[in-house]
Design a protein around this motif. Structure first.
Motif, mmCIF file in Angstrom:
data_model
loop_
_atom_site.group_PDB
_atom_site.id
_atom_site.type_symbol
_atom_site.label_atom_id
_atom_site.label_comp_id
_atom_site.label_asym_id
_atom_site.label_seq_id
_atom_site.Cartn_x
_atom_site.Cartn_y
_atom_site.Cartn_z
ATOM 1 N N GLY A 118 -6.167 -29.476 -54.204
ATOM 2 C CA GLY A 118 -7.322 -28.643 -53.240
ATOM 3 C C GLY A 118 -7.125 -28.420 -51.821
ATOM 4 N N LEU A 119 -5.792 -28.612 -51.323
ATOM 5 C CA LEU A 119 -5.497 -28.390 -49.902
ATOM 6 C C LEU A 119 -5.239 -27.032 -49.594
ATOM 7 N N GLN A 120 -5.540 -26.326 -48.498
ATOM 8 C CA GLN A 120 -5.105 -25.210 -48.106
ATOM 9 C C GLN A 120 -3.721 -25.491 -47.329
ATOM 10 N N MET A 121 -2.829 -24.449 -47.337
ATOM 11 C CA MET A 121 -1.491 -24.765 -46.740
ATOM 12 C C MET A 121 -1.219 -24.114 -45.483
ATOM 13 N N ILE A 122 -0.766 -24.617 -44.309
ATOM 14 C CA ILE A 122 -0.112 -24.031 -43.401
ATOM 15 C C ILE A 122 1.410 -23.888 -43.297
ATOM 16 N N MET A 123 2.154 -22.882 -43.066
ATOM 17 C CA MET A 123 3.354 -22.917 -43.231
ATOM 18 C C MET A 123 3.897 -22.657 -41.717
ATOM 19 N N ILE A 124 4.895 -23.535 -41.272
ATOM 20 C CA ILE A 124 5.460 -23.155 -40.259
ATOM 21 C C ILE A 124 6.818 -22.341 -40.360
ATOM 22 N N GLY A 125 6.843 -20.987 -39.839
ATOM 23 C CA GLY A 125 7.878 -19.949 -40.278
ATOM 24 C C GLY A 125 7.901 -19.027 -39.499
ATOM 25 N N HIS A 126 8.990 -18.065 -39.749
ATOM 26 C CA HIS A 126 9.054 -16.767 -39.156
ATOM 27 C C HIS A 126 8.506 -15.576 -40.072
ATOM 28 N N LYS A 127 7.731 -14.915 -39.651
ATOM 29 C CA LYS A 127 6.946 -13.868 -40.259
ATOM 30 C C LYS A 127 8.125 -12.939 -40.807
ATOM 31 N N GLY A 128 7.968 -12.360 -42.070
ATOM 32 C CA GLY A 128 8.907 -11.651 -42.758
ATOM 33 C C GLY A 128 10.105 -12.270 -43.306
ATOM 34 N N HIS A 129 10.566 -13.215 -42.824
ATOM 35 C CA HIS A 129 11.858 -14.028 -43.376
ATOM 36 C C HIS A 129 11.755 -14.035 -44.680
ATOM 37 N N PRO A 130 12.928 -13.803 -45.409
ATOM 38 C CA PRO A 130 12.826 -14.119 -46.986
ATOM 39 C C PRO A 130 12.155 -15.343 -47.627
ATOM 40 N N GLU A 131 12.733 -16.645 -46.810
ATOM 41 C CA GLU A 131 12.230 -17.959 -47.067
ATOM 42 C C GLU A 131 10.712 -17.922 -47.100
ATOM 43 N N THR A 132 10.257 -17.328 -45.916
ATOM 44 C CA THR A 132 8.802 -17.422 -45.747
ATOM 45 C C THR A 132 7.982 -16.630 -46.626
ATOM 46 N N VAL A 133 8.453 -15.506 -47.299
ATOM 47 C CA VAL A 133 7.815 -14.589 -47.944
ATOM 48 C C VAL A 133 8.040 -15.455 -49.276
ATOM 49 N N LEU A 145 -1.397 -20.046 -44.886
ATOM 50 C CA LEU A 145 -1.329 -19.268 -43.511
ATOM 51 C C LEU A 145 -0.136 -19.683 -42.920
ATOM 52 N N LEU A 146 0.332 -18.749 -41.984
ATOM 53 C CA LEU A 146 1.550 -18.743 -41.476
ATOM 54 C C LEU A 146 1.432 -19.088 -39.983
ATOM 55 N N VAL A 147 2.068 -19.980 -39.204
ATOM 56 C CA VAL A 147 2.194 -20.076 -37.746
ATOM 57 C C VAL A 147 3.549 -20.092 -37.278
ATOM 58 N N GLU A 148 3.900 -19.420 -36.315
ATOM 59 C CA GLU A 148 5.149 -19.097 -35.819
ATOM 60 C C GLU A 148 5.324 -20.190 -34.368
ATOM 61 N N THR A 149 4.384 -20.150 -33.889
ATOM 62 C CA THR A 149 4.322 -20.959 -32.381
ATOM 63 C C THR A 149 3.391 -21.984 -32.223
#
Length: 316
Positions: A118-133, A145-149
């Motif tokens: 039941g947890l929402q995820m925050i991903m630390i990564g680079h937008k558009g990078h294949p691994e992040t996608v 949800l993605l955060v880069e900085t």
């Protein structure tokens, strides 16, 4: 006149990691088993030399599954793919082999487990990078949800601040990621982190070797591709660790010799998808112009090995 003296510091570990080694082996074994052509969705790893070599052997690189025929095998790259991709391949009754690095798969499993809790995820990564996608594509839209900085942490809008977890892309800067994690923990005190660091052993080891090497060097070259996240991070780590000139080169032909005039020491390392042949090519280029002394800077020993999927170990 003799050649000017130069000390080459060679980072160890450098170059191929176990995940890259496995992914390349998967393409080669697939070609041996099923013959050419074998289709690969996205570059198997981010290195032009590696991709071109596999292309010569009969691999066909495409961006989407729609570009693959139903009757030929398809391989998914080491960076991982959204869940919808293998589901579509199965629906089309295709032969497919997943070359996702096991350490990336570990992050996918973590994200799935947190979602089930039941947890929402925050991903630390680079937008558009294949691994992040690929990682974000393991869960329904809006669940990651993605955060880069660090700045992104202040503005990210979550469903429930008390029901959050985070994962990270495996190829990030160790130091930058630590700052972003700290910011997340300040804003969301109950956020759940991974049991074990998501940044992979190879990324960490290569960055540590650069930190040890950089203060000794007038300049540092990272052998790697411009679309390789872990290679670009090595350049940044070198600059921050005190090396005045830290540059990415794909091959020896890319070396800017004018920028290196008057130097007496150079550090050389390579991203996790750069083969040793390209590192040797760079060393040979320096040997042509300088009287070179090579010194290894060893900060870790690596003996990790990942098995290839069972389908490739079975007879055709």
């Amino acid at each position: 006149m003799g050649k000017p003296a130069l000390t080459l510091y060679l980072a160890a570990p450098r170059g191929f990691c176990a995940g890259v080694d496995r992914a390349i082996k998967i393409v080669e074994m697939a070609l041996d088993k099923w013959g050419a052509p074998v289709f690969v969705r996205h570059e198997i790893v981010h290195n032009k030399y590696v991709v071109d070599e596999l292309r010569e052997k009969g691999a066909v690189f495409v961006e989407e599954l729609d570009d693959c025929p139903d009757d030929r095998p398809v391989i998914f790259s080491a960076h991982g793919v959204p869940k919808a991709v293998p589901a579509e391949a199965a629906k089309r009754e295709m032969i497919f082999v997943d070359a996702t690095c096991p350490l990336v798969s570990k992050v996918h499993i973590e994200a799935e487990r947190h979602h089930q809790n039941g947890l929402q995820m925050i991903m630390i990564g680079h937008k558009g990078h294949p691994e992040t996608v690929g990682t974000m594509g393991q869960l329904p839209d809006g669940e990651v949800l993605l955060v880069e900085t660090v700045e992104d942490v202040a503005t990210v809008q979550v469903r429930d601040p008390n029901k959050l977890a985070f994962v990270t892309q495996t190829t990030l800067s160790v130091d930058d990621t630590a700052d972003i994690v700290a910011a997340l923990q300040v804003r969301f005190s109950g956020i759940v982190g991974p049991h074990k660091e998501d940044i992979c052993y190879a990324t960490t080891n290569r960055q540590e070797a650069v930190k040890a090497m950089a203060p000794k060097c007038d300049a540092m070259l990272v052998v790697g591709a411009p679309n390789s996240s872990n290679s670009k991070r090595l350049v940044e780590v070198g600059a921050r660790a005190g090396c005045k000139y830290s540059q990415l080169v794909q091959r020896a032909a890319d070396i800017d010799w004018r920028a290196l005039s008057g130097i007496s020491s150079v550090g050389i390392t390579a991203g996790a998808s750069a083969p040793e042949v390209l590192i040797n090519e760079v060393i040979d280029a320096f040997c042509d112009k300088f009287d070179v002394t090579v010194e290894q800077v060893v900060t870790a020993e690596e003996n990790v090995e990942f098995k290839v999927p069972r389908v490739l170990r079975e007879p055709a």
